[in-house]
Scaffold this motif. Structure first.
Motif, PDB file in Angstrom:
ATOM      1  N   LEU A 155       0.824  -1.210   0.000  1.00  0.00           N
ATOM      2  CA  LEU A 155       0.000   0.000   0.000  1.00  0.00           C
ATOM      3  C   LEU A 155       0.858   1.260   0.000  1.00  0.00           C
ATOM      4  CD1 LEU A 155      -2.766  -1.104   2.536  1.00  0.00           C
ATOM      5  CD2 LEU A 155      -2.999  -0.865   0.056  1.00  0.00           C
ATOM      6  N   LEU A 156       1.961   1.237   0.760  1.00  0.00           N
ATOM      7  CA  LEU A 156       2.856   2.389   0.792  1.00  0.00           C
ATOM      8  C   LEU A 156       3.433   2.657  -0.589  1.00  0.00           C
ATOM      9  CD1 LEU A 156       4.459   4.548   2.344  1.00  0.00           C
ATOM     10  CD2 LEU A 156       6.195   2.796   2.804  1.00  0.00           C
ATOM     11  N   TYR A 157       3.879   1.603  -1.266  1.00  0.00           N
ATOM     12  CA  TYR A 157       4.452   1.778  -2.602  1.00  0.00           C
ATOM     13  C   TYR A 157       3.382   2.147  -3.627  1.00  0.00           C
ATOM     14  CZ  TYR A 157       9.332   0.577  -1.884  1.00  0.00           C
ATOM     15  OH  TYR A 157      10.652   0.610  -1.526  1.00  0.00           O
ATOM     16  N   TRP A 158       2.150   1.876  -3.321  1.00  0.00           N
ATOM     17  CA  TRP A 158       1.058   2.317  -4.195  1.00  0.00           C
ATOM     18  C   TRP A 158       0.836   3.820  -4.047  1.00  0.00           C
ATOM     19  CZ3 TRP A 158      -4.681   0.254  -3.675  1.00  0.00           C
ATOM     20  CH2 TRP A 158      -5.404   0.639  -4.817  1.00  0.00           C
ATOM     21  N   LEU A 159       1.005   4.322  -2.827  1.00  0.00           N
ATOM     22  CA  LEU A 159       0.729   5.735  -2.552  1.00  0.00           C
ATOM     23  C   LEU A 159       1.898   6.649  -2.889  1.00  0.00           C
ATOM     24  CD1 LEU A 159      -1.103   5.323   0.883  1.00  0.00           C
ATOM     25  CD2 LEU A 159      -2.137   5.798  -1.342  1.00  0.00           C
ATOM     26  N   GLN A 215      -2.019   4.617 -13.768  1.00  0.00           N
ATOM     27  CA  GLN A 215      -2.898   4.391 -12.623  1.00  0.00           C
ATOM     28  C   GLN A 215      -3.582   3.027 -12.714  1.00  0.00           C
ATOM     29  OE1 GLN A 215      -5.616   7.683 -12.255  1.00  0.00           O
ATOM     30  NE2 GLN A 215      -4.053   9.035 -11.369  1.00  0.00           N
ATOM     31  N   LYS A 216      -3.971   2.640 -13.928  1.00  0.00           N
ATOM     32  CA  LYS A 216      -4.572   1.326 -14.106  1.00  0.00           C
ATOM     33  C   LYS A 216      -3.568   0.234 -13.763  1.00  0.00           C
ATOM     34  CE  LYS A 216      -6.664  -1.758 -17.530  1.00  0.00           C
ATOM     35  NZ  LYS A 216      -7.088  -1.919 -18.952  1.00  0.00           N
ATOM     36  N   GLY A 217      -2.330   0.397 -14.207  1.00  0.00           N
ATOM     37  CA  GLY A 217      -1.302  -0.594 -13.903  1.00  0.00           C
ATOM     38  C   GLY A 217      -1.053  -0.721 -12.410  1.00  0.00           C
ATOM     39  N   GLN A 218      -1.057   0.410 -11.722  1.00  0.00           N
ATOM     40  CA  GLN A 218      -0.859   0.373 -10.268  1.00  0.00           C
ATOM     41  C   GLN A 218      -2.021  -0.330  -9.569  1.00  0.00           C
ATOM     42  OE1 GLN A 218       0.537   4.198  -8.544  1.00  0.00           O
ATOM     43  NE2 GLN A 218       0.777   4.866 -10.669  1.00  0.00           N
ATOM     44  N   LEU A 219      -3.243  -0.063 -10.034  1.00  0.00           N
ATOM     45  CA  LEU A 219      -4.414  -0.716  -9.442  1.00  0.00           C
ATOM     46  C   LEU A 219      -4.365  -2.225  -9.675  1.00  0.00           C
ATOM     47  CD1 LEU A 219      -7.172  -0.559  -8.063  1.00  0.00           C
ATOM     48  CD2 LEU A 219      -8.178  -0.145 -10.332  1.00  0.00           C
ATOM     49  N   LEU A 220      -4.020  -2.627 -10.898  1.00  0.00           N
ATOM     50  CA  LEU A 220      -3.914  -4.050 -11.203  1.00  0.00           C
ATOM     51  C   LEU A 220      -2.836  -4.715 -10.357  1.00  0.00           C
ATOM     52  CD1 LEU A 220      -4.203  -3.947 -15.105  1.00  0.00           C
ATOM     53  CD2 LEU A 220      -5.921  -4.821 -13.516  1.00  0.00           C
ATOM     54  N   ALA A 221      -1.715  -4.022 -10.187  1.00  0.00           N
ATOM     55  CA  ALA A 221      -0.622  -4.583  -9.409  1.00  0.00           C
ATOM     56  C   ALA A 221      -0.982  -4.697  -7.935  1.00  0.00           C
ATOM     57  CB  ALA A 221       0.636  -3.734  -9.586  1.00  0.00           C
ATOM     58  N   ALA A 222      -1.676  -3.684  -7.402  1.00  0.00           N
ATOM     59  CA  ALA A 222      -2.100  -3.735  -6.000  1.00  0.00           C
ATOM     60  C   ALA A 222      -3.021  -4.923  -5.771  1.00  0.00           C
ATOM     61  CB  ALA A 222      -2.788  -2.431  -5.616  1.00  0.00           C
ATOM     62  N   ALA A 224       2.534  -4.636 -16.167  1.00  0.00           N
ATOM     63  CA  ALA A 224       3.251  -3.661 -16.996  1.00  0.00           C
ATOM     64  C   ALA A 224       2.968  -3.907 -18.467  1.00  0.00           C
ATOM     65  CB  ALA A 224       4.747  -3.745 -16.713  1.00  0.00           C
ATOM     66  N   SER A 225       2.938  -5.193 -18.842  1.00  0.00           N
ATOM     67  CA  SER A 225       2.666  -5.534 -20.237  1.00  0.00           C
ATOM     68  C   SER A 225       1.273  -5.081 -20.650  1.00  0.00           C
ATOM     69  CB  SER A 225       2.794  -7.050 -20.420  1.00  0.00           C
ATOM     70  OG  SER A 225       2.436  -7.441 -21.721  1.00  0.00           O
ATOM     71  N   GLN A 263      15.485   0.285  -4.076  1.00  0.00           N
ATOM     72  CA  GLN A 263      14.315   0.981  -3.544  1.00  0.00           C
ATOM     73  C   GLN A 263      13.041   0.641  -4.300  1.00  0.00           C
ATOM     74  OE1 GLN A 263      16.715   2.313  -5.375  1.00  0.00           O
ATOM     75  NE2 GLN A 263      16.122   4.251  -6.361  1.00  0.00           N
ATOM     76  N   GLY A 264      13.160  -0.064  -5.436  1.00  0.00           N
ATOM     77  CA  GLY A 264      12.000  -0.431  -6.222  1.00  0.00           C
ATOM     78  C   GLY A 264      11.524   0.692  -7.125  1.00  0.00           C
ATOM     79  N   PHE A 265      10.618   0.364  -8.044  1.00  0.00           N
ATOM     80  CA  PHE A 265      10.093   1.327  -8.996  1.00  0.00           C
ATOM     81  C   PHE A 265       8.641   1.699  -8.712  1.00  0.00           C
ATOM     82  CE2 PHE A 265      13.582  -0.670 -11.245  1.00  0.00           C
ATOM     83  CZ  PHE A 265      14.172   0.374 -11.934  1.00  0.00           C
ATOM     84  N   GLY A 266       7.984   0.976  -7.809  1.00  0.00           N
ATOM     85  CA  GLY A 266       6.569   1.203  -7.556  1.00  0.00           C
ATOM     86  C   GLY A 266       5.703   0.175  -8.250  1.00  0.00           C
ATOM     87  N   LEU A 267       4.458   0.109  -7.851  1.00  0.00           N
ATOM     88  CA  LEU A 267       3.548  -0.888  -8.398  1.00  0.00           C
ATOM     89  C   LEU A 267       3.280  -0.651  -9.878  1.00  0.00           C
ATOM     90  CD1 LEU A 267       0.849  -1.258  -5.580  1.00  0.00           C
ATOM     91  CD2 LEU A 267       3.162  -2.201  -5.717  1.00  0.00           C
ATOM     92  N   GLY A 268       3.086  -1.769 -10.603  1.00  0.00           N
ATOM     93  CA  GLY A 268       2.710  -1.688 -12.009  1.00  0.00           C
ATOM     94  C   GLY A 268       3.864  -1.643 -12.980  1.00  0.00           C
TER      95      GLY A 268
END
Length: 449
Positions: free
Chosen positions: A80-84, A97-104, A355-356, A344-349
């Protein structure tokens, strides 16, 4: 009725997720598309959320906290933190935003399913229904899949709603393969006139089918030897062989070894050795005995172009340099390098299929661990691994077959996005949650009695 919903949901996941892709493809074919089909496809998420709320209300209070529970919440909090967090703060993350939602959703579904299980205690009658569903699905998936690869022409699937479901609805582009079908439906033997069908069954995927069959086969191996176990196990194993999924063959053998240790029995160890021998022999013989199909002319042209771009690739399925193995190792190696260089990562999605689907650069793919590392950094990856290990420790004292299935899943996750297989994310994690809290009846590991 309301307090029965969580138990009903568990059985519904076992059966429903086995046919989910097939049903969605058929709906797409008859014209249910776009947002309407998205709503229908969300049945599993709605049911999980409703079952989780009902189970929590019925329990009245949270169960005693285990270390696995705390680590699950830590992992979920990091997701959730990496989503925000704005991805610009992390570096080069570019997910939509769609990719982040799908990844979450992808990352958190196993946590929700696990806690659903933690809130459940299965009665003997409910466990019998769960057992029947597990075995019944394995038998049905294998029987249907074997009939399909021999009796249903591949052209029937090219003309079906499957290409549209994958490409237009899910955003998965398989145009550079089997006319919109996933390329792994066919084993490319190197002979243009003799490609071989792989069993994908109702999952529409040889990999997902194989991994689910591994879990059920481990359940059957843990049981005593009534005639139905032998019959169901034989049919499920035949289905597994025809998926031609070598990672599944290896993970099954590993799971059987774990089962032998957990139950202090020699039979699973003998089955592991026999399974490896049969698996090697089958992989070698499959190009000769497998169900032959044919390529279309446009598919042949694409394959020839790909062959010119990748000369010298070994076509021997038992060689370390064959195309599939080389691709898996390359993706794993590249993913590890990305995680190490960008801890540190790139964030969700920014990884895997999400991503694809959203058209951004895929920072890592296939491996569960590198994908989570890319999205949530090494801290999120460490939390995930710690949670999975804590669950295994808890299962070891409670359920031999789930311990074996869990180890098999951990191994598969090295080369595959195993939590991206919906059946595993919902069913296996929910059953693990039930077992770790002592919610399985005494006969769930009958062979240990």
């Amino acid at each position: 009725m309301s307090d029965r919903l969580p138990r009903i949901a568990l059985v519904a996941f076992i059966a429903g997720l086995a046919v989910h892709n097939l049903v969605m493809a058929e709906l797409w074919d008859v014209g249910v598309r776009g947002a309407s089909l998205d709503v229908v496809a969300a049945w599993k998420d709605v049911l999980l959320a409703a079952a989780l709320v009902v189970a929590l209300l019925a329990a009245g209070k949270l169960p005693s906290w285990l270390w696995a529970d705390r680590l699950a919440l830590l992992y979920a909090a990091l997701v959730l933190l990496y989503w925000l967090v704005p991805q610009g703060w992390l570096g080069d993350g570019a997910a939509t935003q769609k990719g982040q939602l799908l990844a979450a959703r992808h990352d958190l579904i196993p946590v929700a399913a696990y806690f659903l299980g933690r809130l459940l205690a299965l009665t003997p009658s409910t466990w019998r229904r769960v057992s029947l569903a597990l075995v019944g699905i394995a038998v049905a998936v294998s029987a249907w899949g074997l009939a399909d690869v021999y009796l249903v022409p591949l052209q029937r699937w090219r003309d079906s709603g499957v290409p549209g479901w994958f490409e237009e609805q899910l955003g998965l582009d398989y145009s550079e393969g089997l006319s919109g079908l996933p390329e792994n439906w066919v084993l490319n033997t190197g002979d243009e006139l003799n490609p071989i069908r792989r069993l994908g069954s109702t999952f529409l995927s040889p990999l997902a089918t194989a991994y689910v069959l591994v879990i059920v086969l481990l359940y059957l191996a843990a049981r005593r030897r009534p005639w139905w176990v032998a019959v169901a196990g034989t049919l499920a194993y035949l289905g597994l062989l025809w998926t031609h999924t070598r990672a599944a063959f290896l993970s099954l053998a590993l799971g059987l070894v774990v089962l032998a240790i957990a139950q202090r029995r020699l039979l699973p160890l003998g089955l592991a050795i026999a399974s490896l021998i049969v698996g090697v022999a089958f992989v070698k013989a499959f190009p000769t005995i497998g169900p032959s199909t044919s390529y279309t002319q446009p598919e042949l042209e694409i394959l020839r172009q790909q062959g010119q771009q990748n000369p010298g690739v070994d076509s021997d399925p038992l060689a370390a340099g064959d195309a599939s193995t080389a691709s898996h190792w390359r993706n794993l190696r590249d993913g590890v390098r990305v995680v190490v260089r960008h801890p540190q990562g790139f964030g969700l999605g920014n990884a895997g299929v999400n991503a694809s689907r959203t058209g951004v650069e895929i920072r890592a793919g296939e491996s569960t661990y590198t994908e989570i590392g890319v999205e949530t950094g090494v801290i999120g990856l460490a939390a995930l691994v710690a949670w999975l290990v804590a669950v295994l420790v808890g299962l070891w004292r409670r359920s031999a077959w789930l311990s074996a299935a869990w180890v098999a899943m951990l191994a598969i996750g090295v080369q595959t996005d195993v939590i991206g297989v919906h059946w595993i994310a919902y069913v296996l994690f929910a059953l693990a949650g039930v077992a770790i809290g002592g919610g399985l009846p005494d006969d769930s590991d009958e062979a240990t009695r």
